[in-house]
Design an enzyme around this catalytic site. Structure first.
Site, PDB file in Angstrom:
ATOM      1  N   ASN A 194      -5.438   6.171  -1.864  1.00 58.17           N
ATOM      2  CA  ASN A 194      -4.919   6.694  -0.598  1.00 58.17           C
ATOM      3  C   ASN A 194      -4.436   8.140  -0.729  1.00 58.17           C
ATOM      4  O   ASN A 194      -4.463   8.898   0.234  1.00 58.17           O
ATOM      5  CB  ASN A 194      -3.799   5.804  -0.051  1.00 58.17           C
ATOM      6  N   SER A 203       0.826  -1.214   0.000  1.00 57.50           N
ATOM      7  CA  SER A 203       0.000   0.000   0.000  1.00 57.50           C
ATOM      8  C   SER A 203       0.851   1.252   0.000  1.00 57.50           C
ATOM      9  O   SER A 203       0.360   2.314  -0.347  1.00 57.50           O
ATOM     10  CB  SER A 203      -0.924   0.082   1.221  1.00 57.50           C
ATOM     11  N   HIS A 205      -2.793  -3.316  -6.199  1.00 58.99           N
ATOM     12  CA  HIS A 205      -3.208  -2.881  -4.855  1.00 58.99           C
ATOM     13  C   HIS A 205      -4.707  -3.071  -4.674  1.00 58.99           C
ATOM     14  O   HIS A 205      -5.512  -2.408  -5.320  1.00 58.99           O
ATOM     15  CB  HIS A 205      -2.819  -1.409  -4.675  1.00 58.99           C
ATOM     16  N   GLU A 227      -5.865  -1.213  -7.909  1.00 64.46           N
ATOM     17  CA  GLU A 227      -4.973  -0.302  -8.618  1.00 64.46           C
ATOM     18  C   GLU A 227      -3.850  -1.116  -9.251  1.00 64.46           C
ATOM     19  O   GLU A 227      -3.168  -1.881  -8.551  1.00 64.46           O
ATOM     20  CB  GLU A 227      -4.387   0.708  -7.639  1.00 64.46           C
TER      21      GLU A 227
HETATM   22  P1  NAD Z   1      -1.348  -9.489   7.668  1.00 64.86           P
HETATM   23  O1  NAD Z   1      -0.417  -9.210   8.793  1.00 64.86           O
HETATM   24  O2  NAD Z   1      -2.766  -9.768   7.971  1.00 64.86           O
HETATM   25  O3  NAD Z   1      -0.780 -10.745   6.834  1.00 64.86           O
HETATM   26  C1  NAD Z   1       0.545 -10.840   6.412  1.00 64.86           C
HETATM   27  C2  NAD Z   1       0.891 -12.313   6.278  1.00 64.86           C
HETATM   28  O4  NAD Z   1       2.149 -12.416   5.636  1.00 64.86           O
HETATM   29  C3  NAD Z   1       1.005 -13.036   7.610  1.00 64.86           C
HETATM   30  O5  NAD Z   1       0.213 -14.204   7.585  1.00 64.86           O
HETATM   31  C4  NAD Z   1       2.504 -13.379   7.720  1.00 64.86           C
HETATM   32  O6  NAD Z   1       2.756 -14.616   8.363  1.00 64.86           O
HETATM   33  C5  NAD Z   1       2.901 -13.448   6.270  1.00 64.86           C
HETATM   34  N1  NAD Z   1       4.309 -13.179   6.016  1.00 64.86           N
HETATM   35  C6  NAD Z   1       5.091 -12.222   6.571  1.00 64.86           C
HETATM   36  N2  NAD Z   1       6.320 -12.272   6.001  1.00 64.86           N
HETATM   37  C7  NAD Z   1       6.305 -13.263   5.079  1.00 64.86           C
HETATM   38  C8  NAD Z   1       7.260 -13.764   4.150  1.00 64.86           C
HETATM   39  N3  NAD Z   1       8.467 -13.236   4.065  1.00 64.86           N
HETATM   40  N4  NAD Z   1       6.893 -14.768   3.353  1.00 64.86           N
HETATM   41  C9  NAD Z   1       5.654 -15.311   3.425  1.00 64.86           C
HETATM   42  N5  NAD Z   1       4.707 -14.869   4.274  1.00 64.86           N
HETATM   43  C10 NAD Z   1       5.034 -13.851   5.091  1.00 64.86           C
HETATM   44  O7  NAD Z   1      -1.188  -8.248   6.672  1.00 64.86           O
HETATM   45  P2  NAD Z   1      -2.239  -7.729   5.580  1.00 64.86           P
HETATM   46  O8  NAD Z   1      -3.104  -6.698   6.223  1.00 64.86           O
HETATM   47  O9  NAD Z   1      -2.848  -8.875   4.881  1.00 64.86           O
HETATM   48  O10 NAD Z   1      -1.266  -6.928   4.595  1.00 64.86           O
HETATM   49  C11 NAD Z   1      -0.476  -7.592   3.647  1.00 64.86           C
HETATM   50  C12 NAD Z   1      -0.003  -6.593   2.609  1.00 64.86           C
HETATM   51  O11 NAD Z   1      -1.132  -5.980   1.988  1.00 64.86           O
HETATM   52  C13 NAD Z   1       0.838  -5.451   3.155  1.00 64.86           C
HETATM   53  O12 NAD Z   1       1.811  -5.093   2.206  1.00 64.86           O
HETATM   54  C14 NAD Z   1      -0.165  -4.341   3.332  1.00 64.86           C
HETATM   55  O13 NAD Z   1       0.418  -3.059   3.298  1.00 64.86           O
HETATM   56  C15 NAD Z   1      -1.049  -4.577   2.121  1.00 64.86           C
HETATM   57  N6  NAD Z   1      -2.420  -4.027   2.209  1.00 64.86           N
HETATM   58  C16 NAD Z   1      -3.146  -4.146   3.352  1.00 64.86           C
HETATM   59  C17 NAD Z   1      -4.449  -3.659   3.389  1.00 64.86           C
HETATM   60  C18 NAD Z   1      -5.305  -3.805   4.626  1.00 64.86           C
HETATM   61  O14 NAD Z   1      -6.341  -3.118   4.726  1.00 64.86           O
HETATM   62  N7  NAD Z   1      -4.966  -4.677   5.565  1.00 64.86           N
HETATM   63  C19 NAD Z   1      -5.005  -3.048   2.251  1.00 64.86           C
HETATM   64  C20 NAD Z   1      -4.242  -2.966   1.097  1.00 64.86           C
HETATM   65  C21 NAD Z   1      -2.952  -3.457   1.080  1.00 64.86           C
END
Ligand code: NAD
Length: 505
Positions: free
Chosen positions: A191, A120, A141, A153
Site C-alpha cells: 500500500n 491494513s 497482511h 506481508e
Molecule cells: P468485513 O466487514 O467483510 O468482515 C469483518 C467481519 O468481522 C464481519 O463479519 C464482522 O461481523 C466481524 N467482526 C467485527 N468485529 C468483530 C469482533 N470483535 N469479533 C469477531 N468478529 C468481528 O471486513 P474485511 O474486508 O474482511 O476486513 C477485515 C480486516 O482485513 C480489516 O482489518 C481490514 O482492514 C483487513 N483487510 C481488508 C482487505 C480488503 O480488501 N477487504 C484487504 C486486506 C486487509
C-alpha cells in the site's frame, strides 16, 4: 496445522478457503454467527467450483470443506484436537476491537498459539502492546481475493518474538503464496509502494497536464500497466484510495513524496467513488463503454507529409529520428520535435532558440510502444499540433500508432509516473522497510505491475532515471521530486537499484 480465523467477512472467508485448500484445518469464528454460516457456504461453493474447473478432484474439494470447523464463538476454548497453532484475525479495522479480541483470546489460548492480525492500516506494534504477551503477535497482511493474490506481508511489531515472523513465512509459503517481511510502517509495503502511481497521476491532473483518460491510456500503452491509475482508483473505490493516501502521508509525517491530492476530498464527498457508486472518473451506467473503449479525442486532419526534424543529438534524438523513418523528408516548413527527458519543451525553446509555434515535445519512453506522447506548449500553433499528430500517427511500425496530446510539463506523463513509482520504491528500500527483492516481488504480485519498480528503474537505467528525477526537481523546486539517496548512491557507485543493502557487521 490447525489455525483459527476470527472474522468471517471478505478477508476471513478467503483466508479460511485458502488454508483448508492447502490442507490445514481452519476454525472459523465471528461475532455474528450468521457470518460464519454464510462463510462456510461460500467456502463450500468455492471448493466445488474449483472441482468443476478441474483444479482439484471432487474428493479433494469435499475433504477441504470438511477441514473448515465453524465455531460458536471467537473465544471458544481448545477442542479435543488441541489449541490452534495460529490465530488470524480479520475483524473490523478498529484498534480497540482488535486489541479487545486479542486480550480476551490470550486468556483462552495458551502461549504457544501465535497471533496474527490482518490489519491494513493500524500499527501492529500498537495492537500487540495491549497484550500481556506482546511477543506472540505480528501482522499478516493478505490481499483480496486471498486465494488469487499470491502474496502476504509478514509484519513484526517492535515487541514481536524473533521466531514469530519465520513461523508465519513458513505457513504462508507452505500454502503456496509468497511472503515478504516488512517493517511496521504506514501502509506496510504494497500500500505504500502503490502511492507512487496514484498520487502522481493526481498531480498531473491537478496541473492540467492531461485528463484522466489520456493519463490512463499512456499508463497502459507506454508503461504497460494492465490498468491506468484512474481506472484502478475507480475499481478500488476513491473512498478507500483517498483514505490510504492520507494514512500513508500522515504516517510518514507529511513526506512530500507521498503527498495526497487536493482533488480527492471533494470527489469523495460527492460520492464519486467509481464502480461501486456508478460514477467516478468514468461512468458505469448501463451502455457506458469501458474506459479503454472510450473514443479518443485527438486533433485530426493534419498533414502526415509535413517535414519534421528531431532537435538535438544523443540517443533520444537518434531514437526519435529512427522512429520517424522517412517522415523527415516531407514538405513545408519543418516541425521541430524535441525528445524531452525530465525537462520541458518550453525550456528547450528558450535554451536553443527553437521556433516556438512549430516546436513540440515527444516522450522518448513512448518510442517503441503502441502510443506516442506529444507535448504542446501555449505557443504551439494548432495546425502544427494537427500535423505532428498525423506525422507521429503514421510513424509506428506496421501501419501507424496512437498519439496522445498532453500539455507541456517537465517529464511529460509516462516519465513522471515512472519516476514516482521508482522513487517511492527506492525510498522504501532506503528506509529498510523491506529488502529490494521483496519490494519488487510484492509490487508485481500485489499491484500487478509488469515489473518490480527497482528492476524497472534498472531497465531504464539508474543514471537516466536520476537525470529525470533531477530534471523534475530542478523544474519544480518541489521536494516531492528530490532524488532518493538509494538512487544517487547507486548511480555514483555504478550499482543496480536492486542490489541489497549490505549489513554493517
Ligand atoms: P468485513 O466487514 O467483510 O468482515 C469483518 C467481519 O468481522 C464481519 O463479519 C464482522 O461481523 C466481524 N467482526 C467485527 N468485529 C468483530 C469482533 N470483535 N469479533 C469477531 N468478529 C468481528 O471486513 P474485511 O474486508 O474482511 O476486513 C477485515 C480486516 O482485513 C480489516 O482489518 C481490514 O482492514 C483487513 N483487510 C481488508 C482487505 C480488503 O480488501 N477487504 C484487504 C486486506 C486487509
Amino acid at each position: 496445522m490447525r489455525i483459527r480465523v476470527v472474522g468471517a467477512g471478505t478477508m476471513g472467508r478467503g483466508i479460511a478457503q485458502w488454508a483448508v485448500t492447502a490442507g490445514h484445518t481452519a476454525e472459523l469464528a465471528d461475532a455474528r454467527p450468521e457470518a460464519v454460516t454464510d462463510a462456510a457456504a461460500f467456502v463450500r461453493r468455492m471448493c466445488e467450483r474449483a472441482a468443476e474447473k478441474g483444479r482439484m478432484t471432487a474428493d479433494e474439494a469435499e475433504r477441504a470443506v470438511q477441514r473448515l470447523v465453524p465455531l460458536d464463538s471467537p473465544l471458544a476454548p481448545p477442542g479435543p484436537d488441541g489449541p490452534p497453532e495460529l490465530v488470524v484475525e480479520a475483524v473490523l479495522e478498529d484498534l480497540e476491537a482488535k486489541a479487545a479480541l486479542f486480550t480476551q483470546l490470550e486468556r483462552v489460548l495458551p502461549h504457544g498459539t501465535v497471533f496474527a492480525t490482518n490489519t491494513s492500516s493500524l500499527p501492529v506494534t500498537r495492537i500487540g502492546a495491549r497484550l500481556a504477551d506482546p511477543g506472540r503477535l505480528a501482522g499478516l497482511h493478505f490481499f483480496n481475493p486471498v486465494p488469487l493474490m499470491r502474496i502476504a506481508e509478514v509484519v513484526p511489531g517492535a515487541l514481536t518474538r524473533p521466531d514469530v515472523p519465520p513461523f508465519l513465512t513458513a505457513f504462508v509459503e507452505g500454502c503456496g503464496h509468497r511472503a515478504v517481511t516488512v517493517a511496521d510502517t504506514p501502509g506496510f509495503l504494497v500500500n505504500h509502494a502503490g502511492r507512487g502511481l496514484v498520487t502522481e497521476a493526481f498531480a498531473l491532473l491537478e496541473e492540467s497536464v492531461a485528463p484522466p483518460e489520456t493519463i490512463d491510456r499512456v499508463a497502459r500503452d507506454v508503461l504497460g500497466l494492465r490498468m491506468g491509475p484512474f481506472e484502478l482508483m475507480d475499481l478500488t473505490g476513491l473512498d478507500v484510495t483517498a483514505s490510504v493516501m492520507d494514512t500513508v502521508w500522515t504516517g510518514f509525517r507529511h513526506d512530500a513524496r507521498l503527498r495526497p491530492p487536493y482533488l480527492a476530498a471533494n470527489r469523495v464527498a460527492a460520492g464519486l467513488y467509481g464502480r461501486k457508486s456508478g460514477r467516478g472518473f468514468y461512468a458505469y451506467g448501463e451502455g457506458d463503454p469501458a474506459p479503454a473503449a472510450l473514443p479518443e479525442r485527438t486533433p485530426a486532419g493534419g498533414d502526415a507529409a509535413r517535414a519534421v526534424t528531431a532537435a538535438g543529438d544523443g540517443p533520444d534524438a537518434e531514437a526519435l529520428r529512427a522512429a520517424l523513418g522517412g517522415a523527415a523528408e516531407g514538405t513545408g516548413e519543418a516541425l521541430v520535435l524535441v525528445p524531452v527527458w525530465g525537462t520541458s519543451v518550453a525550456a528547450a525553446v528558450a535554451e536553443h532558440g527553437l521556433p516556438a509555434a512549430r516546436t513540440l515535445g515527444v516522450d522518448p519512453l513512448s518510442l517503441g510502444t503502441p502510443r506516442r506522447v506529444l507535448s504542446v506548449t501555449p505557443a504551439t500553433a494548432r495546425e502544427a499540433v494537427r500535423d505532428a499528430v498525423a506525422v507521429l500517427g503514421a510513424s509506428g511500425s506496421g501501419g501507424g500508432c496512437a498519439v496522445s496530446v498532453v500539455r507541456d510539463a517537465a517529464g511529460s506523463v509516462a516519465q513522471r509516473l515512472l519516476a514516482s513509482v521508482v522513487s517511492v520504491a527506492a525510498s522504501i528500500a532506503e528506509r529498510g522497510i523491506a529488502e529490494p527483492g521483496d519490494v519488487d516481488l510484492a509490487v508485481r504480485l500485489g499491484l500487478g505491475y509488469p515489473r518490480g519498480p527497482l528492476e524497472w528503474g534498472d531497465e531504464v537505467g539508474a543514471a537516466r532515471l536520476l537525470a529525470l528525477v533531477e530534471g523534475l526537481h530542478r523544474a519544480t523546486g518541489d521536494p516531492r521530486y528530490r532524488p532518493a539517496r538509494w538512487l544517487r548512491e547507486r548511480v555514483a557507485l555504478d550499482l543496480p537499484l536492486t542490489a541489497p543493502m549490505p549489513p554493517l557487521d
